[in-house]
Design a protein around this motif. Structure first.
Motif, PDB file in Angstrom:
ATOM      1  N   ASN A 133       0.841  -1.212   0.000  1.00  0.00           N
ATOM      2  CA  ASN A 133       0.000   0.000   0.000  1.00  0.00           C
ATOM      3  C   ASN A 133       0.873   1.258   0.000  1.00  0.00           C
ATOM      4  OD1 ASN A 133      -2.889  -1.092   0.492  1.00  0.00           O
ATOM      5  ND2 ASN A 133      -1.669  -2.104   2.070  1.00  0.00           N
ATOM      6  N   VAL A 134       1.886   1.264  -0.852  1.00  0.00           N
ATOM      7  CA  VAL A 134       2.827   2.376  -0.859  1.00  0.00           C
ATOM      8  C   VAL A 134       2.133   3.697  -1.176  1.00  0.00           C
ATOM      9  CG1 VAL A 134       4.842   3.366  -2.010  1.00  0.00           C
ATOM     10  CG2 VAL A 134       4.816   0.934  -1.399  1.00  0.00           C
ATOM     11  N   SER A 135       1.262   3.695  -2.193  1.00  0.00           N
ATOM     12  CA  SER A 135       0.598   4.940  -2.591  1.00  0.00           C
ATOM     13  C   SER A 135      -0.270   5.499  -1.471  1.00  0.00           C
ATOM     14  CB  SER A 135      -0.262   4.718  -3.847  1.00  0.00           C
ATOM     15  OG  SER A 135       0.541   4.352  -4.941  1.00  0.00           O
ATOM     16  N   LEU A 136      -1.005   4.602  -0.795  1.00  0.00           N
ATOM     17  CA  LEU A 136      -1.881   5.033   0.289  1.00  0.00           C
ATOM     18  C   LEU A 136      -1.082   5.678   1.413  1.00  0.00           C
ATOM     19  CD1 LEU A 136      -4.624   5.104   1.765  1.00  0.00           C
ATOM     20  CD2 LEU A 136      -4.140   2.784   2.565  1.00  0.00           C
ATOM     21  N   PHE A 137      -0.027   5.012   1.851  1.00  0.00           N
ATOM     22  CA  PHE A 137       0.721   5.511   3.006  1.00  0.00           C
ATOM     23  C   PHE A 137       1.640   6.672   2.639  1.00  0.00           C
ATOM     24  CE2 PHE A 137      -0.484   1.253   4.542  1.00  0.00           C
ATOM     25  CZ  PHE A 137      -1.070   1.629   5.736  1.00  0.00           C
ATOM     26  N   MET A 138       2.131   6.703   1.401  1.00  0.00           N
ATOM     27  CA  MET A 138       2.878   7.876   0.963  1.00  0.00           C
ATOM     28  C   MET A 138       1.958   9.092   0.897  1.00  0.00           C
ATOM     29  SD  MET A 138       6.141   7.825   0.520  1.00  0.00           S
ATOM     30  CE  MET A 138       6.358   9.210  -0.585  1.00  0.00           C
ATOM     31  N   GLY A 139       0.711   8.870   0.463  1.00  0.00           N
ATOM     32  CA  GLY A 139      -0.259   9.963   0.444  1.00  0.00           C
ATOM     33  C   GLY A 139      -0.533  10.492   1.840  1.00  0.00           C
ATOM     34  N   LEU A 140      -0.655   9.572   2.806  1.00  0.00           N
ATOM     35  CA  LEU A 140      -0.876   9.978   4.190  1.00  0.00           C
ATOM     36  C   LEU A 140       0.327  10.737   4.738  1.00  0.00           C
ATOM     37  CD1 LEU A 140      -2.744   9.870   6.634  1.00  0.00           C
ATOM     38  CD2 LEU A 140      -1.753   7.643   7.217  1.00  0.00           C
ATOM     39  N   TYR A 141       1.517  10.275   4.389  1.00  0.00           N
ATOM     40  CA  TYR A 141       2.750  10.946   4.820  1.00  0.00           C
ATOM     41  C   TYR A 141       2.841  12.357   4.248  1.00  0.00           C
ATOM     42  CZ  TYR A 141       7.779  12.013   4.446  1.00  0.00           C
ATOM     43  OH  TYR A 141       9.004  12.629   4.461  1.00  0.00           O
ATOM     44  N   VAL A 142       2.625  12.502   2.939  1.00  0.00           N
ATOM     45  CA  VAL A 142       2.693  13.823   2.295  1.00  0.00           C
ATOM     46  C   VAL A 142       1.607  14.738   2.833  1.00  0.00           C
ATOM     47  CG1 VAL A 142       2.454  15.044   0.098  1.00  0.00           C
ATOM     48  CG2 VAL A 142       3.803  12.952   0.207  1.00  0.00           C
ATOM     49  N   PRO A 265      -4.417  12.299  -6.881  1.00  0.00           N
ATOM     50  CA  PRO A 265      -3.835  11.018  -7.295  1.00  0.00           C
ATOM     51  C   PRO A 265      -4.867   9.901  -7.398  1.00  0.00           C
ATOM     52  CG  PRO A 265      -2.474  12.060  -5.628  1.00  0.00           C
ATOM     53  CD  PRO A 265      -3.760  12.836  -5.673  1.00  0.00           C
ATOM     54  N   ALA A 266      -5.879   9.923  -6.532  1.00  0.00           N
ATOM     55  CA  ALA A 266      -6.917   8.891  -6.600  1.00  0.00           C
ATOM     56  C   ALA A 266      -7.716   8.995  -7.891  1.00  0.00           C
ATOM     57  CB  ALA A 266      -7.846   9.020  -5.395  1.00  0.00           C
ATOM     58  N   ILE A 267      -7.989  10.225  -8.324  1.00  0.00           N
ATOM     59  CA  ILE A 267      -8.751  10.429  -9.555  1.00  0.00           C
ATOM     60  C   ILE A 267      -7.996   9.905 -10.770  1.00  0.00           C
ATOM     61  CG2 ILE A 267      -9.649  12.209 -11.124  1.00  0.00           C
ATOM     62  CD1 ILE A 267     -10.371  13.856  -8.673  1.00  0.00           C
ATOM     63  N   THR A 268      -6.678  10.088 -10.771  1.00  0.00           N
ATOM     64  CA  THR A 268      -5.867   9.723 -11.939  1.00  0.00           C
ATOM     65  C   THR A 268      -5.256   8.341 -11.833  1.00  0.00           C
ATOM     66  OG1 THR A 268      -3.873  10.713 -10.972  1.00  0.00           O
ATOM     67  CG2 THR A 268      -5.294  12.140 -12.292  1.00  0.00           C
ATOM     68  N   ASN A 269      -5.641   7.577 -10.841  1.00  0.00           N
ATOM     69  CA  ASN A 269      -4.981   6.308 -10.568  1.00  0.00           C
ATOM     70  C   ASN A 269      -5.044   5.343 -11.748  1.00  0.00           C
ATOM     71  OD1 ASN A 269      -3.627   4.478  -8.758  1.00  0.00           O
ATOM     72  ND2 ASN A 269      -5.558   3.349  -8.606  1.00  0.00           N
ATOM     73  N   ARG A 270      -6.151   5.356 -12.491  1.00  0.00           N
ATOM     74  CA  ARG A 270      -6.336   4.406 -13.581  1.00  0.00           C
ATOM     75  C   ARG A 270      -5.933   4.971 -14.938  1.00  0.00           C
ATOM     76  NH1 ARG A 270      -9.262  -0.009 -11.969  1.00  0.00           N
ATOM     77  NH2 ARG A 270     -10.318   0.152  -9.975  1.00  0.00           N
ATOM     78  N   SER A 271      -5.487   6.195 -14.979  1.00  0.00           N
ATOM     79  CA  SER A 271      -5.127   6.836 -16.246  1.00  0.00           C
ATOM     80  C   SER A 271      -3.614   6.930 -16.384  1.00  0.00           C
ATOM     81  CB  SER A 271      -5.746   8.234 -16.314  1.00  0.00           C
ATOM     82  OG  SER A 271      -5.315   8.909 -17.478  1.00  0.00           O
ATOM     83  N   GLN A 272      -3.085   6.425 -17.492  1.00  0.00           N
ATOM     84  CA  GLN A 272      -1.650   6.500 -17.731  1.00  0.00           C
ATOM     85  C   GLN A 272      -1.225   7.898 -18.178  1.00  0.00           C
ATOM     86  OE1 GLN A 272       0.406   4.136 -17.009  1.00  0.00           O
ATOM     87  NE2 GLN A 272       2.313   4.986 -17.852  1.00  0.00           N
ATOM     88  N   ASP A 273      -2.088   8.552 -18.942  1.00  0.00           N
ATOM     89  CA  ASP A 273      -1.787   9.886 -19.472  1.00  0.00           C
ATOM     90  C   ASP A 273      -2.237  10.940 -18.458  1.00  0.00           C
ATOM     91  OD1 ASP A 273      -1.400  12.219 -20.909  1.00  0.00           O
ATOM     92  OD2 ASP A 273      -2.101  11.354 -22.798  1.00  0.00           O
ATOM     93  N   LYS A 274      -1.305  11.637 -17.860  1.00  0.00           N
ATOM     94  CA  LYS A 274      -1.609  12.600 -16.798  1.00  0.00           C
ATOM     95  C   LYS A 274      -1.603  14.055 -17.296  1.00  0.00           C
ATOM     96  CE  LYS A 274      -1.271   9.261 -13.604  1.00  0.00           C
ATOM     97  NZ  LYS A 274      -0.600   8.167 -14.297  1.00  0.00           N
ATOM     98  N   ARG A 275      -1.454  14.267 -18.598  1.00  0.00           N
ATOM     99  CA  ARG A 275      -1.240  15.620 -19.110  1.00  0.00           C
ATOM    100  C   ARG A 275      -2.421  16.551 -18.863  1.00  0.00           C
ATOM    101  NH1 ARG A 275       0.803  14.226 -25.085  1.00  0.00           N
ATOM    102  NH2 ARG A 275      -0.763  12.597 -24.766  1.00  0.00           N
ATOM    103  N   LEU A 276      -3.624  16.073 -19.053  1.00  0.00           N
ATOM    104  CA  LEU A 276      -4.793  16.935 -18.868  1.00  0.00           C
ATOM    105  C   LEU A 276      -4.909  17.373 -17.413  1.00  0.00           C
ATOM    106  CD1 LEU A 276      -7.362  18.292 -19.867  1.00  0.00           C
ATOM    107  CD2 LEU A 276      -8.584  16.120 -19.506  1.00  0.00           C
ATOM    108  N   VAL A 277      -4.740  16.446 -16.496  1.00  0.00           N
ATOM    109  CA  VAL A 277      -4.830  16.778 -15.079  1.00  0.00           C
ATOM    110  C   VAL A 277      -3.745  17.772 -14.684  1.00  0.00           C
ATOM    111  CG1 VAL A 277      -4.639  15.858 -12.730  1.00  0.00           C
ATOM    112  CG2 VAL A 277      -5.946  14.613 -14.458  1.00  0.00           C
ATOM    113  N   LEU A 278      -2.523  17.555 -15.162  1.00  0.00           N
ATOM    114  CA  LEU A 278      -1.435  18.485 -14.865  1.00  0.00           C
ATOM    115  C   LEU A 278      -1.745  19.887 -15.389  1.00  0.00           C
ATOM    116  CD1 LEU A 278       1.665  16.224 -15.632  1.00  0.00           C
ATOM    117  CD2 LEU A 278       1.014  17.127 -13.403  1.00  0.00           C
ATOM    118  N   ALA A 279      -2.291  19.959 -16.602  1.00  0.00           N
ATOM    119  CA  ALA A 279      -2.619  21.262 -17.187  1.00  0.00           C
ATOM    120  C   ALA A 279      -3.710  21.968 -16.378  1.00  0.00           C
ATOM    121  CB  ALA A 279      -3.061  21.088 -18.639  1.00  0.00           C
TER     122      ALA A 279
END
Length: 395
Positions: A133-142, A265-279
């Protein structure tokens, strides 16, 4: 069954300790901005000099990405974090007795050293202890890191109002370090040694142009965070706001960062292309800066909200894009260490440049305009993050 319960209990308490440690990684910086007017009333500080209180700890984070893991190998993860919390606590408590700008800056450097060592070691510890659960706990840490900034920005002005002393408003956060130290020390048996392999493969990225592009992208994005952390509250104090209200505004912004850091990060978890979210995140930041410039008093909650949502989502997404470039976890970890190392060195310059602009031009508005232009440049960089091309740039 008893062993399972014990192991689960240890894991929970270790995570609680990690959260408490993370809460200590921003108060030494975040408490300064809301109290800057009171500090400058007693200590001769130009805005350029005051910027060093944020700049130096951030740049120390960058240096620690290359050195901190090696220090941990020598004395161990657990002892490294114990030492770091002691440094943060002592540096923070020492602010009770500060009488000069040089002493205040030295306290910031010492706190930055402790912060830097923790940020170098903690991600590897989380990865080793919570591999599933690296993503979950890294999210909690950040999120806890940003939460510490929100606490300091919001409550330091109230401490000033109650005690009449900005020194107490800065030094009181040493108590948080003491609590974290006690909880962390109690978990010493649960912390396993850090594998040496996790610090390898970092130097090889110095000759890779895509690694540098990712590092510059991370650094420019983090520059917006460090600049807002240092100067948003003083900006509104100059507009006639009290330190309390300006600190609450910064606390509100960091609360929005926490929300976005969890949700994006949860919203984009299933999407490989992150460009729209970043923009979209960069557009939110641009809108927030434009609002601060053109109408800071009207809709005064909207602009920090937009900035917080944009900045809070951009931080984890910048690292996720870096991780996406490589399938091998060890190589990906080395890349993100390089990206953060160079990126924090870039971001650390932002408060100094903004402070110099304020000293020369008499207003922070030109700093906000400059950051708006930087965000526009980053949108152009985002266009190059086509996931189909990742393997061409880094293998």
């Amino acid at each position: 069954m008893e062993n399972v319960r014990t192991s689960s209990t240890h894991a929970v308490w270790l995570m609680v300790s990690i959260v408490l440690v993370a809460l200590n990684l921003r108060p030494s910086m975040a408490a300064v901005g809301p109290l800057l007017s009171a500090i400058r009333g007693e200590v001769p500080l130009s805005f350029s000099t005051a910027s060093l209180l944020t700049m130096l700890p951030v740049m120390a984070m960058g240096l620690a990405m290359f050195l901190g893991m090696r220090i941990a190998l020598r004395i161990g993860e657990h002892r490294t974090i114990v030492l770091s919390l002691l440094i943060i606590g002592i540096a923070t408590a020492s602010r009770l007795y500060l009488d000069s700008a040089a002493e205040l800056i030295i306290s910031a450097v010492l706190a930055g050293l402790g912060i830097a060592l923790i940020q170098a070691v903690m991600p590897a510890l989380i990865k080793s202890r919570y591999a599933d659960n690296v993503s979950l706990f890294m999210g909690l840490y950040v999120t806890s890191i940003m939460g510490g900034a929100a606490l300091a920005a919001s409550f330091s002005p109230f401490v000033l109002a109650q005690t009449g002393s900005w020194r107490i408003g800065l030094a009181i956060w040493a108590l948080l370090a003491l609590v974290a130290l006690g909880c962390w020390y109690a978990q010493r048996a649960a912390v396993t040694p850090l594998p040496e392999a996790q610090i390898r493969q970092q130097a090889s990225f110095f000759s890779n142009s895509r690694a540098w592009l990712l590092a510059i992208f991370f650094g420019l994005g983090t520059a917006s965070y460090t600049c807002v952390l240092a100067w948003l509250a003083p900006y509104y104090v100059e507009k006639g706001w009290s330190e309390q209200h300006a600190g609450l505004l910064l606390g509100f912004l960091t609360a929005m960062e926490v929300l976005s850091g969890l949700v994006t990060p949860a919203i984009t978890n299933r999407s490989q292309d992150k460009r729209l979210v970043l923009a979209v995140l960069l557009a939110l930041i641009m809108a927030g800066f434009c609002g601060l410039i053109l109408s800071p008093e009207r809709f005064s909650l909207l602009w920090p909200c937009l900035l917080g949502l944009g900045i809070g989502g951009l931080f984890p997404m910048s690292l996720i894009v870096s991780l996406d470039h490589l399938d091998n976890p060890r190589r990906a970890g080395g890349l993100t260490a390089f990206v953060q190392g160079i990126g924090y060195l870039i971001a650390g310059l932002s408060p100094l440049i903004a402070g110099m602009i304020r000293d020369q031009l008499g207003s922070f508005e030109w700093a906000w305009w400059s950051l708006t232009a930087v965000m526009a440049l980053m949108i152009l960089i985002v266009l190059r993050f086509d996931p189909k091309q990742y393997t061409r740039h880094i293998d």
